[in-house]
Design an enzyme around this catalytic site. Structure first.
Site, short mmCIF file in Angstrom:
data_model
loop_
_atom_site.label_atom_id
_atom_site.label_comp_id
_atom_site.label_asym_id
_atom_site.label_seq_id
_atom_site.Cartn_x
_atom_site.Cartn_y
_atom_site.Cartn_z
N LYS A 31 0.84 -1.21 0.00
CA LYS A 31 0.00 0.00 0.00
C LYS A 31 0.87 1.26 0.00
CE LYS A 31 -1.89 -1.03 3.96
NZ LYS A 31 -1.25 -2.31 4.30
N ARG A 103 -9.32 1.23 8.19
CA ARG A 103 -9.06 -0.20 8.27
C ARG A 103 -9.99 -0.90 9.24
NH1 ARG A 103 -3.03 0.32 8.49
NH2 ARG A 103 -2.45 -1.47 9.68
N ARG A 142 12.07 -5.04 4.84
CA ARG A 142 11.72 -3.63 4.58
C ARG A 142 12.65 -2.67 5.32
NH1 ARG A 142 5.80 -1.55 5.50
NH2 ARG A 142 6.05 -2.59 7.49
N ARG A 175 11.50 -1.22 10.86
CA ARG A 175 10.40 -0.95 11.81
C ARG A 175 10.36 -1.99 12.92
NH1 ARG A 175 5.12 0.32 8.25
NH2 ARG A 175 4.21 -0.94 9.89
N ARG A 186 -0.51 -8.81 13.07
CA ARG A 186 -1.07 -7.75 12.21
C ARG A 186 -1.93 -8.35 11.10
NH1 ARG A 186 4.48 -5.21 10.82
NH2 ARG A 186 3.41 -4.15 9.12
P1 AP5 Z 1 4.90 -1.52 1.95
O1 AP5 Z 1 4.56 -0.71 0.75
O2 AP5 Z 1 5.59 -0.82 3.08
O3 AP5 Z 1 3.61 -2.33 2.45
P2 AP5 Z 1 2.33 -1.82 3.21
O4 AP5 Z 1 1.16 -2.50 2.65
O5 AP5 Z 1 2.30 -0.32 3.25
O6 AP5 Z 1 2.65 -2.46 4.62
P3 AP5 Z 1 2.58 -1.87 6.09
O7 AP5 Z 1 3.33 -2.84 6.95
O8 AP5 Z 1 3.08 -0.44 6.17
O9 AP5 Z 1 1.11 -1.92 6.38
P4 AP5 Z 1 0.49 -2.01 7.73
O10 AP5 Z 1 -0.90 -1.81 7.40
O11 AP5 Z 1 0.81 -3.22 8.52
O12 AP5 Z 1 1.29 -0.89 8.56
P5 AP5 Z 1 0.92 0.61 8.91
O13 AP5 Z 1 2.15 1.40 8.91
O14 AP5 Z 1 -0.23 1.07 8.11
O15 AP5 Z 1 5.82 -2.74 1.46
C1 AP5 Z 1 6.36 -3.65 2.40
C2 AP5 Z 1 7.75 -4.12 1.90
O16 AP5 Z 1 7.57 -4.91 0.74
C3 AP5 Z 1 8.70 -2.98 1.50
O17 AP5 Z 1 10.00 -3.35 1.85
C4 AP5 Z 1 8.56 -2.89 -0.03
O18 AP5 Z 1 9.74 -2.43 -0.65
C5 AP5 Z 1 8.25 -4.35 -0.38
N1 AP5 Z 1 7.35 -4.50 -1.51
C6 AP5 Z 1 6.24 -3.76 -1.78
N2 AP5 Z 1 5.63 -4.22 -2.88
C7 AP5 Z 1 6.38 -5.30 -3.30
C8 AP5 Z 1 6.26 -6.20 -4.39
N3 AP5 Z 1 5.27 -6.10 -5.25
N4 AP5 Z 1 7.19 -7.18 -4.51
C9 AP5 Z 1 8.22 -7.29 -3.62
N5 AP5 Z 1 8.38 -6.46 -2.58
C10 AP5 Z 1 7.46 -5.46 -2.42
O19 AP5 Z 1 0.39 0.41 10.40
C11 AP5 Z 1 1.27 0.05 11.45
C12 AP5 Z 1 0.48 -0.01 12.74
O20 AP5 Z 1 -0.09 1.28 13.02
C13 AP5 Z 1 -0.73 -0.98 12.71
O21 AP5 Z 1 -0.37 -2.30 13.06
C14 AP5 Z 1 -1.63 -0.32 13.76
O22 AP5 Z 1 -1.24 -0.65 15.07
C15 AP5 Z 1 -1.41 1.16 13.54
N6 AP5 Z 1 -2.35 1.76 12.55
C16 AP5 Z 1 -2.06 2.28 11.35
N7 AP5 Z 1 -3.16 2.72 10.73
C17 AP5 Z 1 -4.18 2.46 11.58
C18 AP5 Z 1 -5.58 2.67 11.49
N8 AP5 Z 1 -6.16 3.23 10.40
N9 AP5 Z 1 -6.34 2.30 12.56
C19 AP5 Z 1 -5.78 1.75 13.67
N10 AP5 Z 1 -4.46 1.51 13.79
C20 AP5 Z 1 -3.67 1.87 12.75
#
Ligand code: AP5
Length: 230
Positions: A31, A103, A142, A175, A186
Site C-alpha cells: 500500500k 481499516r 523492509r 520498523r 497484524r
Molecule cells: P509496503 O509498501 O511498506 O507495504 P504496506 O502494505 O504499506 O505495509 P505496512 O506494513 O506499512 O502496512 P500495515 O498496514 O501493517 O502498517 P501501517 O504502517 O499502516 O511494502 C512492504 C515491503 O515490501 C517494502 O520493503 C517494499 O519495498 C516491499 N514491496 C512492496 N511491494 C512489493 C512487491 N510487489 N514485490 C516485492 N516487494 C514489495 O500500520 C502500522 C500499525 O499502526 C498498525 O499495526 C496499527 O497498530 C497502527 N495503525 C495504522 N493505521 C491504523 C488505522 N487506520 N487504525 C488503527 N491503527 C492503525
C-alpha cells in the site's frame, strides 16, 4: 468495479480534476509503496495513518505513547486517536491518497461522515491482494527512511547506498513491528477488522482490485491502467 465507476475515474484523470482514493490491503501488500509511486506521478499527497502514528511515537507525545502500546502488539490503535489524526490531516486537502486508513468498518463510516461534511467524497479504493507467505519476506526485508518515509527492500527495492535514502540522504531503519510474531498478529488483525471493508466498498462499487503478487513496477502499471481504462 462497474464500467460507470471506471468512467468516473477516467474522467477525473483526463480532466485533471481532483482525486481522492484509499489503498486497502494486508500488511506488506505494498500500500505504502504504491501510494508513494502514484502520489509522485500525480502530484497528490499520500497520507499514511501508520506514518502519522509513528511520527507521534517518535515525538513521544501523549497520543504517541498510547498508540505505541497497540502498534507494538500488532493491534489497531483506537478510533478516538486515529480518526482525529487523519481527519485533521485531510481537512485542508482537496485531493489525497489514503494509505492504511480506513481499516475497520467504524473508521470507514467515520471517514464517510467527515468527507461528506467537506463535500469531498472518496472516489475509489485500490485493494491490493497478497497471501501471508509473501508478506513475511517482504516485511522482514523492509527499510524505511527516518526523514521522508520512503520505502525500500533489501532484495526487491534496495537503496543505491546501504542504509541511506536515495531521495533525501536520510538514515534507513527497520520498523520495530516488522518481526515475524508481530507480522502474524497484524495479519490476523487485518483478517478480522479490515477485510470486511472489501465487501463494504465492493457494495458501493468503489473497489479497484489489483494482484499484489506481481513486481512493484507491474502493480504500479496495473493501477495506472485500471485508473485510465473505460
Ligand atoms: P509496503 O509498501 O511498506 O507495504 P504496506 O502494505 O504499506 O505495509 P505496512 O506494513 O506499512 O502496512 P500495515 O498496514 O501493517 O502498517 P501501517 O504502517 O499502516 O511494502 C512492504 C515491503 O515490501 C517494502 O520493503 C517494499 O519495498 C516491499 N514491496 C512492496 N511491494 C512489493 C512487491 N510487489 N514485490 C516485492 N516487494 C514489495 O500500520 C502500522 C500499525 O499502526 C498498525 O499495526 C496499527 O497498530 C497502527 N495503525 C495504522 N493505521 C491504523 C488505522 N487506520 N487504525 C488503527 N491503527 C492503525
Amino acid at each position: 468495479m462497474s464500467a460507470e465507476n471506471l468512467f468516473i475515474l477516467t474522467c477525473i484523470l483526463c480532466t485533471g480534476d481532483v482525486m481522492r482514493l484509499a489503498f486497502l490491503g494486508p500488511p506488506g501488500s505494498g500500500k505504502g509503496t504504491q501510494a508513494q509511486i502514484l502520489a509522485k506521478n500525480m502530484g497528490i499527497p499520500q497520507i499514511s495513518s501508520g506514518d502519522l502514528l509513528r511520527e507521534a511515537v517518535q515525538e513521544d507525545t501523549p497520543i504517541g505513547r498510547k498508540a505505541k502500546q497497540y502498534m507494538d502488539k500488532g493491534e489497531l490503535v483506537p478510533d478516538t486517536i486515529v480518526v482525529d489524526l487523519v481527519s485533521e490531516r485531510i481537512k485542508n486537502e482537496s485531493q489525497f491518497l489514503l494509505d492504511g486508513f480506513p481499516r475497520s468498518l467504524s473508521q470507514a463510516e467515520r471517514l464517510d461522515e467527515v468527507l461528506s461534511q467537506l463535500k469531498a467524497p472518496l472516489q475509489g479504493v485500490i485493494n491490493i491482494g497478497v497471501p501471508l507467505e509473501d508478506v513475511v519476506e517482504r516485511l522482514c526485508g523492509r527499510l524505511t527512511c527516518s526523514q521522508c518515509n520512503a520505502i525500500y527492500h533489501t532484495k526487491y527495492s534496495p537503496p543505491e547506498k546501504e542504509g541511506v535514502c536515495d531521495l533525501c540522504g536520510g538514515h534507513l531503519f527497520q520498523r520495530s513491528d516488522d518481526t515475524e510474531a508481530v507480522i502474524t498478529e497484524r495479519f490476523q488483525t487485518y483478517r478480522e477488522q479490515t477485510e470486511p471493508l472489501i465487501s463494504y466498498y465492493g457494495e458501493k462499487e468503489m473497489l479497484i482490485n489489483v494482484d499484489g503478487t506481481q513486481s512493484i513496477e507491474e502493480i504500479a502499471a496495473a493501477i495506472e491502467k485500471k485508473l485510465h481504462r473505460i
